[in-house]
Design an enzyme around this catalytic site. Sequence first.
Site, short mmCIF file in Angstrom:
data_model
loop_
_atom_site.label_atom_id
_atom_site.label_comp_id
_atom_site.label_asym_id
_atom_site.label_seq_id
_atom_site.Cartn_x
_atom_site.Cartn_y
_atom_site.Cartn_z
N HIS A 1 -3.44 -27.07 15.77
CA HIS A 1 -4.24 -25.86 15.71
C HIS A 1 -3.38 -24.66 15.30
O HIS A 1 -2.16 -24.74 15.30
CB HIS A 1 -4.89 -25.56 17.07
CG HIS A 1 -6.11 -26.39 17.33
ND1 HIS A 1 -6.04 -27.65 17.89
CD2 HIS A 1 -7.43 -26.15 17.10
CE1 HIS A 1 -7.26 -28.14 18.00
NE2 HIS A 1 -8.12 -27.25 17.53
N LYS B 1 -4.02 -20.22 19.29
CA LYS B 1 -4.74 -20.99 20.31
C LYS B 1 -3.95 -20.99 21.61
O LYS B 1 -2.77 -21.33 21.63
CB LYS B 1 -4.98 -22.43 19.84
CG LYS B 1 -5.83 -23.24 20.81
CD LYS B 1 -6.33 -24.51 20.18
CE LYS B 1 -7.18 -25.33 21.15
NZ LYS B 1 -8.36 -24.57 21.63
#
Length: 234
Positions: free
Chosen positions: A131, A135
């Site tokens: 990600h 995040k």
Amino acid sequence: MKIALLGYGKMGKTIERIAIDRGHEIVLKISDNIAAYDLSLADVAIDFSIPTAALNNIITCCKNGLPVISGTTGWLKDYEKAVKVCEQEDSALLYASNFSIGVNLFFDLNQKLAKLMQPFKEYAVAIEEIHHTQKLDAPSGTAISLADQIVANSSLTGWKAEQAEKNEIPVYSKRIDEVPGTHTVSYASRVDTIEIKHTAHSREGFALGAVIAAEWIKDKKGVFTMKDVLSGLK
């Protein structure tokens, strides 16, 4: 439909654009104290906030009779509290670790593959998720959902980030700039490897799924999942 956005970061802004494109109105954009806002202005709330705010946001919505869609991850140790309040207040809650239609199809594929692989102990399963660097939680909620599905359909006992025990699934997390989300489930043996993979190309898939879920839950009561939404779309 009138929507309250709980969290107005990149996901919130993407949801706003897609919701407006689908004919809805954003009546509240809340990034601070939810108690300071009039939730009666909205028909439904969509929460993509932060882990420390999610439970309070959900409970406040339920106590105000406002159906709430939650896509915030990293707070699930309190999920049962949210469910209890939702049921007590006769409200509506739908949590998903990932609202992408493609990811939810990927979940179904993951369960089926886990059942197929269960007899073949020579294959070691692992999960990798990648990600963007913003995040906050790791592993991702989607990776945890994938791991829990595999455990439920195999003889494995659990999962662990990075260094797993013999009977556990290792879940590896990477953070790379501007990656919306990539999840890979692999089964490796001495002679070959089987992989399934989902790669998100943008946040739009997540946002669209959240808006579809909000459209679906309006005027409903109860605790739901994306399976309920997808069943209603078929």
